[in-house]
Scaffold this motif. Structure first.
Motif: not given
Length: 331
Positions: A113-114, A204-205, A210-212, A299-301
């Motif tokens: 979910q990220v 990064a996460y 987190s929302e899907g 959720g992740a960058i």
């Protein structure tokens, strides 16, 4: 016969989310995380459940926590839909299938979910296992479209080709989803880039829930279908950013792409409703001097950084936000 096939997580470097709207993107594989599908011959066709598919919980809180982390569905539906779609493709194209049965099981350590393409990794690994088991040939440039059809057509999950392309090709790929090309041939124009052209990149996460992606994309799709000017224009802008980053990488100017990655996120922020936790993650990385944008749908960058000192500074800044920072293994 025991067949084990993997597909890895991915990061959308630039251009997303235009991949689902005839745009352009660049993506790279993250070998730090992956999904594995195991296939072996058996008397009956069996799909074994994973821990994500269980329906017994220790408490009502445990059920709620599990749904927040994994959603309402595990991986069985992904495998069932993959097998069905594989069979239909083979029948349609007169690819002979032997009559032996098999058992499928799967595992994954891709953070859920990220926005790192955990679902499509399971599907891609499944197709690879089926291709080997039945000894059929499917061209590499067609496999991503078949994987996407499992999600779009079988399961009604909104998604684009980007994740399936990079998980099929691996490495680093520039993707042009030219509308005429895609509508005529069913796939885009894919250019594999030398991973050595990338500057220092991090991923990064969040380790919180987190929302899907399935929820995240719904409204933008509707607005694009209605022809809203801001959304249609944004897709062209994201595609242009991907083209510019591609040209800079090929010219050996990878160290200059950071501002374009920031622009990718800033445009998204103007159009999407983004949670404060995601904004905090991006801003914390930027405060350290790094560039930052979503790898996928939140959720992740992903971004660029100058040196190990900046990387360690980011880790220290993001850890209090429950965010893990890694150097992605692309090769």
């Amino acid at each position: 016969m025991l067949i084990r096939k993997k597909a890895h997580a991915r990061a959308g470097l630039v251009g997303n989310p235009s991949d689902g709207y005839f745009g352009k993107t660049i993506s790279f594989i993250i070998r730090n995380f992956g999904a594995e599908v195991t296939l072996f011959e058996s008397p009956e066709l069996t799909i074994e459940p994973n821990e994500r598919d269980h329906s017994v919980f220790g408490s009502i809180e445990a059920l709620a926590r599990d749904v927040r982390q994994h959603g309402y569905y595990g991986g069985i539906r992904l495998l069932k839909a993959s097998v069905k779609r594989f069979f239909e493709h083979c029948v349609k194209h007169n690819l002979p299938l032997h009559g032996r049965n098999f058992t499928l099981r799967y595992s994954s350590n891709i953070p859920p979910q990220v926005g790192m393409a955990g679902s499509s990794a399971i599907i891609t690994a499944c197709w690879r296992a089926l291709i080997e088991f039945y000894q059929v040939e499917i061209p590499k440039h067609l496999l991503p479209s078949l994987v996407l059809s499992v999600e779009n057509d079988e399961l009604c999950i909104p998604a684009g080709l980007q994740d399936r392309v990079i998980q099929g090709y691996e490495g680093v790929v520039f993707m042009d989803f030219n509308r005429a090309h895609v509508e005529k041939l069913g796939y885009g124009i894919y250019e594999e880039l030398d991973p050595a052209l990338l500057p220092n990149v991090y991923v990064a996460y969040t380790t919180k829930l987190s929302e899907g992606t399935e929820v995240f994309h719904n409204d933008i799709r509707g607005r694009w279908n209605r022809g809203e000017r801001d959304i249609v224009s944004a897709m062209y802008q994201w595609a242009n950013l991907a083209q510019r980053v591609r040209d800079m990488l090929v010219a050996g100017r990878g160290h200059e792409i950071g501002p374009l990655l920031n622009e990718n996120f800033d445009l998204r922020r103007r159009l999407y409703k983004i949670s404060q936790g995601n904004i905090d993650m991006v801003e914390a990385a930027r405060d350290c001097g790094a560039s930052a944008k979503f790898t996928g749908s939140g959720g992740a960058i992903v971004g660029t950084y100058e040196d190990d000192s900046m990387f360690e500074k980011m880790k220290a800044a993001l850890e209090p936000l429950s965010v893990a920072v890694i150097k992605p293994q692309v090769l």
